[in-house]
Design an enzyme around this catalytic site. Structure first.
Site, PDB file in Angstrom:
ATOM      1  N   ASP A 204       0.290 -33.208 -10.917  1.00 56.67           N
ATOM      2  CA  ASP A 204       1.319 -34.586  -9.601  1.00 56.67           C
ATOM      3  C   ASP A 204       1.719 -35.846 -10.380  1.00 56.67           C
ATOM      4  O   ASP A 204       1.056 -36.251 -11.082  1.00 56.67           O
ATOM      5  CB  ASP A 204      -0.494 -35.107  -8.647  1.00 56.67           C
ATOM      6  CG  ASP A 204       0.402 -35.877  -7.542  1.00 56.67           C
ATOM      7  OD1 ASP A 204       0.768 -34.390  -6.614  1.00 56.67           O
ATOM      8  OD2 ASP A 204       1.205 -36.748  -7.033  1.00 56.67           O
TER       9      ASP A 204
ATOM     10  N   ARG B 209     -10.719 -25.097  -5.858  1.00 60.50           N
ATOM     11  CA  ARG B 209     -10.463 -26.857  -5.072  1.00 60.50           C
ATOM     12  C   ARG B 209     -11.758 -27.394  -4.474  1.00 60.50           C
ATOM     13  O   ARG B 209     -12.313 -28.692  -5.369  1.00 60.50           O
ATOM     14  CB  ARG B 209      -9.538 -27.115  -4.436  1.00 60.50           C
ATOM     15  CG  ARG B 209      -8.680 -28.492  -3.415  1.00 60.50           C
ATOM     16  CD  ARG B 209      -8.434 -29.490  -4.926  1.00 60.50           C
ATOM     17  NE  ARG B 209      -7.921 -30.409  -3.866  1.00 60.50           N
ATOM     18  CZ  ARG B 209      -8.820 -31.454  -3.454  1.00 60.50           C
ATOM     19  NH1 ARG B 209      -9.956 -31.229  -4.117  1.00 60.50           N
ATOM     20  NH2 ARG B 209      -8.162 -32.731  -2.859  1.00 60.50           N
TER      21      ARG B 209
HETATM   22  O1  LIG Z   1      -5.900 -30.119  -2.795  1.00 64.13           O
HETATM   23  C1  LIG Z   1      -4.786 -31.032  -2.536  1.00 64.13           C
HETATM   24  O2  LIG Z   1      -6.177 -32.358  -1.958  1.00 64.13           O
HETATM   25  C2  LIG Z   1      -4.231 -32.151  -2.750  1.00 64.13           C
HETATM   26  C3  LIG Z   1      -3.075 -31.424  -2.860  1.00 64.13           C
HETATM   27  C4  LIG Z   1      -2.072 -31.217  -3.523  1.00 64.13           C
HETATM   28  C5  LIG Z   1      -0.944 -32.386  -4.234  1.00 64.13           C
HETATM   29  N1  LIG Z   1      -0.785 -32.623  -5.243  1.00 64.13           N
HETATM   30  C6  LIG Z   1       0.080 -31.008  -6.109  1.00 64.13           C
HETATM   31  C7  LIG Z   1      -1.386 -30.551  -4.637  1.00 64.13           C
HETATM   32  C8  LIG Z   1      -1.392 -29.093  -4.334  1.00 64.13           C
HETATM   33  C9  LIG Z   1      -1.102 -28.544  -3.680  1.00 64.13           C
HETATM   34  O3  LIG Z   1      -0.009 -28.232  -3.320  1.00 64.13           O
HETATM   35  O4  LIG Z   1      -1.900 -27.735  -2.622  1.00 64.13           O
HETATM   36  C10 LIG Z   1       0.280 -30.098  -6.888  1.00 64.13           C
HETATM   37  C11 LIG Z   1       1.401 -30.438  -7.517  1.00 64.13           C
HETATM   38  N2  LIG Z   1       2.048 -32.292  -6.658  1.00 64.13           N
HETATM   39  C12 LIG Z   1       2.830 -32.001  -7.397  1.00 64.13           C
HETATM   40  C13 LIG Z   1       3.547 -30.747  -8.003  1.00 64.13           C
HETATM   41  C14 LIG Z   1       4.553 -30.413  -8.537  1.00 64.13           C
HETATM   42  C15 LIG Z   1       5.500 -29.384  -7.990  1.00 64.13           C
HETATM   43  O5  LIG Z   1       6.157 -29.623  -6.763  1.00 64.13           O
HETATM   44  O6  LIG Z   1       6.093 -28.320  -8.117  1.00 64.13           O
HETATM   45  C16 LIG Z   1       3.050 -30.107  -8.067  1.00 64.13           C
HETATM   46  C17 LIG Z   1       2.231 -28.444  -8.093  1.00 64.13           C
HETATM   47  C18 LIG Z   1       2.314 -27.994  -9.288  1.00 64.13           C
HETATM   48  C19 LIG Z   1       1.406 -26.475  -9.542  1.00 64.13           C
HETATM   49  O7  LIG Z   1       1.985 -25.772  -8.828  1.00 64.13           O
HETATM   50  O8  LIG Z   1       1.078 -25.838 -10.760  1.00 64.13           O
HETATM   51  C20 LIG Z   1       4.311 -33.218  -6.686  1.00 64.13           C
HETATM   52  C21 LIG Z   1       4.160 -34.012  -6.379  1.00 64.13           C
HETATM   53  N3  LIG Z   1       2.775 -34.685  -6.127  1.00 64.13           N
HETATM   54  C22 LIG Z   1       3.700 -35.788  -4.846  1.00 64.13           C
HETATM   55  C23 LIG Z   1       4.957 -35.587  -4.834  1.00 64.13           C
HETATM   56  C24 LIG Z   1       6.077 -36.149  -3.660  1.00 64.13           C
HETATM   57  C25 LIG Z   1       5.657 -36.246  -2.373  1.00 64.13           C
HETATM   58  O9  LIG Z   1       6.465 -36.623  -1.094  1.00 64.13           O
HETATM   59  O10 LIG Z   1       5.214 -34.608  -1.928  1.00 64.13           O
HETATM   60  C26 LIG Z   1       5.210 -34.435  -5.778  1.00 64.13           C
HETATM   61  C27 LIG Z   1       7.000 -34.132  -5.640  1.00 64.13           C
HETATM   62  C28 LIG Z   1       7.097 -32.791  -5.275  1.00 64.13           C
HETATM   63  C29 LIG Z   1       7.406 -32.634  -3.315  1.00 64.13           C
HETATM   64  O11 LIG Z   1       6.705 -31.559  -2.857  1.00 64.13           O
HETATM   65  O12 LIG Z   1       7.756 -33.803  -3.375  1.00 64.13           O
HETATM   66  C30 LIG Z   1       2.638 -36.228  -3.956  1.00 64.13           C
HETATM   67  C31 LIG Z   1       1.432 -36.015  -3.486  1.00 64.13           C
HETATM   68  N4  LIG Z   1       0.677 -34.786  -4.000  1.00 64.13           N
HETATM   69  C32 LIG Z   1      -0.221 -34.338  -3.336  1.00 64.13           C
HETATM   70  C33 LIG Z   1       0.225 -34.777  -1.170  1.00 64.13           C
HETATM   71  C34 LIG Z   1      -0.603 -34.556  -0.360  1.00 64.13           C
HETATM   72  C35 LIG Z   1      -0.375 -33.289  -0.110  1.00 64.13           C
HETATM   73  O13 LIG Z   1       0.724 -32.410  -0.669  1.00 64.13           O
HETATM   74  O14 LIG Z   1      -1.185 -32.691   1.038  1.00 64.13           O
HETATM   75  C36 LIG Z   1       0.955 -35.767  -1.500  1.00 64.13           C
HETATM   76  C37 LIG Z   1       2.119 -35.820  -0.825  1.00 64.13           C
HETATM   77  C38 LIG Z   1       2.096 -37.421  -0.319  1.00 64.13           C
HETATM   78  C39 LIG Z   1       2.544 -38.021   1.286  1.00 64.13           C
HETATM   79  O15 LIG Z   1       3.101 -37.241   2.230  1.00 64.13           O
HETATM   80  O16 LIG Z   1       3.632 -38.846   0.565  1.00 64.13           O
HETATM   81  C40 LIG Z   1      -1.497 -33.676  -3.974  1.00 64.13           C
END
Ligand SMILES: O=C(O)CCc1c2[nH]c(c1CC(=O)O)Cc1[nH]c(c(CC(=O)O)c1CCC(=O)O)Cc1[nH]c(c(CC(=O)O)c1CCC(=O)O)Cc1[nH]c(c(CC(=O)O)c1CCC(=O)O)C2
Length: 360
Positions: A83, A47
């Site tokens: 994502d 990352r």
């Molecule tokens: O490195 C960074 O700065 C980004 C962090 C990150 C975000 N998405 C992912 C990452 C990596 C990590 O967690 O460190 C990767 C990811 N997004 C989703 C998945 C599927 C899953 O949940 O298993 C994955 C991982 C895939 C894998 O393991 O191979 C799906 C997802 N993304 C968002 C949501 C909605 C939510 O409200 O969180 C979802 C659905 C699942 C869930 O968690 O409910 C949106 C989102 N994407 C990122 C963020 C910020 C963060 O996590 O820091 C968010 C949430 C925003 C918020 O607060 O509303 C970035």
């Protein structure tokens, strides 16, 4: 797009798919939402070299980080690194990932007139080819160790981000649309649904073996709004993905719906064609089973924060969870994703405890 399934290495661990279909398993399958991510030092190293969406758009990098947790833990599934927000991007919206802040849309939808800014949902597949390439590459590199899960956000959850422009405690801007502009809300939800159906069918063609639909913001709706603005679109996604996959001559694959905070909708969701219903940690497994009925597989639901406890406590929490769910029609998971400050050794304890307490 050509059918790639037959080209892939044979699956050596089919526990997840068997449990999803209600078949018996030697032990309960386990994986964790957000299992690839910032809690892993090897993920943070990658990352540090790339912007978040560059990682998603580079199939070799997405594949590399998807496999990282599988190299550490005996997980029963991989989930493609991506994502839910790649769909609004493909619909023409700019999304930035700000470290420490999360996703930000610099120009969110401010009113119904902004719907004209969105691209035709038919065009999303071409723009998301990088996800398909990552899925196909990862299926090969997995070498059949575990099935590969594809995923997307559900229409209401994606709509909420498109209007709020970032995470929100109340989702009041997005909910304002539901009350003030119901017709435009349905138009937006239909556009997202059309794009999502095409996107998920493309993931199956590319090699995804199970699909999970994340309704991460179900909790903000309550039963009445969920009935009108979420349920019909979740139904259409499952029905049309399954029908289109069959029409293409591809094998039916299981689908999971995860309504985070949507315990009020479990009975209705249990009547849709999804094989698996994911539940968060606020729902008791016995109640969830009563609500969805005997013919669905349940997935969940350890409080993610239970991983802050020591491994001995994790073991006893998992034992209790497995006893409540039972070993049939069950996939073990957390009730939401891993947090960045979690100790990878505690996820190892979680996985080991599931396998230990469910071995026949
Ligand atoms: O490195 C960074 O700065 C980004 C962090 C990150 C975000 N998405 C992912 C990452 C990596 C990590 O967690 O460190 C990767 C990811 N997004 C989703 C998945 C599927 C899953 O949940 O298993 C994955 C991982 C895939 C894998 O393991 O191979 C799906 C997802 N993304 C968002 C949501 C909605 C939510 O409200 O969180 C979802 C659905 C699942 C869930 O968690 O409910 C949106 C989102 N994407 C990122 C963020 C910020 C963060 O996590 O820091 C968010 C949430 C925003 C918020 O607060 O509303 C970035």
């Amino acid at each position: 797009m050509a059918e790639k399934k037959s080209e892939f290495p044979a699956l050596k661990n089919d526990r997840l798919l068997r449990a999803a279909r209600g078949e018996s398993v030697d032990k309960v399958p386990v994986w964790a939402m957000r299992q690839a991510g910032r809690y892993l030092p090897e993920f943070r190293e990658v990352r540090a070299q790339y912007d978040f969406f560059t990682m998603c758009r580079t199939p070799e990098v997405a594949c590399q980080v998807t496999l990282q947790p599988l190299d550490r833990f005996p997980l029963d599934a991989a989930i493609i690194f991506s994502d839910i927000l790649v769909v609004p991007q493909a619909l023409g919206m700019e999304v930035q990932m700000k470290p420490g802040e999360g996703p930000v849309f610099p120009s969110p939808l401010s009113g119904p007139e902004d719907l004209d800014r969105l691209c035709n949902p038919k065009d999303v597949c071409a723009k998301l080819q990088y996800v398909y390439d990552a899925i196909t590459l990862t299926r090969h590199k997995l070498d059949g160790r575990a099935p590969l899960i594809g995923f997307c956000g559900a229409p209401w959850t994606i709509m909420a981000y498109m209007i709020e422009g970032k995470g929100s405690k109340t989702m009041s801007n997005a909910k304002c649309w539901l009350y003030r502009h119901p017709e435009a809300s349905h138009r937006l939800l239909k556009t997202i649904t059309d794009a999502t159906i095409a996107y998920l069918v493309g993931q199956v063609k590319a090699g995804a073996q199970l699909l999970q639909v994340f309704e991460s913001h179900a909790e903000h709706l309550g039963p009445n709004l969920f009935q009108e603005f979420a349920l019909p679109y979740l139904k259409r996604i499952c029905d049309e993905v399954k029908d289109q996959v069959a029409a293409l001559g591809l094998q039916d694959i299981p689908m999971t719906v995860f309504p985070k905070g949507g315990h009020f909708a479990l009975r209705e969701l249990g009547r849709l064609r999804y094989e698996v219903v994911g539940i968060d940690w606020t729902v008791d497994p016995i109640l969830a089973r009563q609500l969805v009925g005997p013919n669905k597989t349940l997935q969940g639901n350890l409080d993610p924060c239970a991983l802050y406890a020591d491994p001995i406590q994790i073991d006893s929490s998992v034992k209790e969870m497995v006893e409540k769910f039972g070993c049939e029609r069950y996939i073990a998971n957390l009730g939401h994703g891993m947090y960045p400050d979690m100790d990878p050794r505690h996820l190892a304890a979680f996985v080991e405890a599931v396998h230990t307490h469910s071995t026949k």
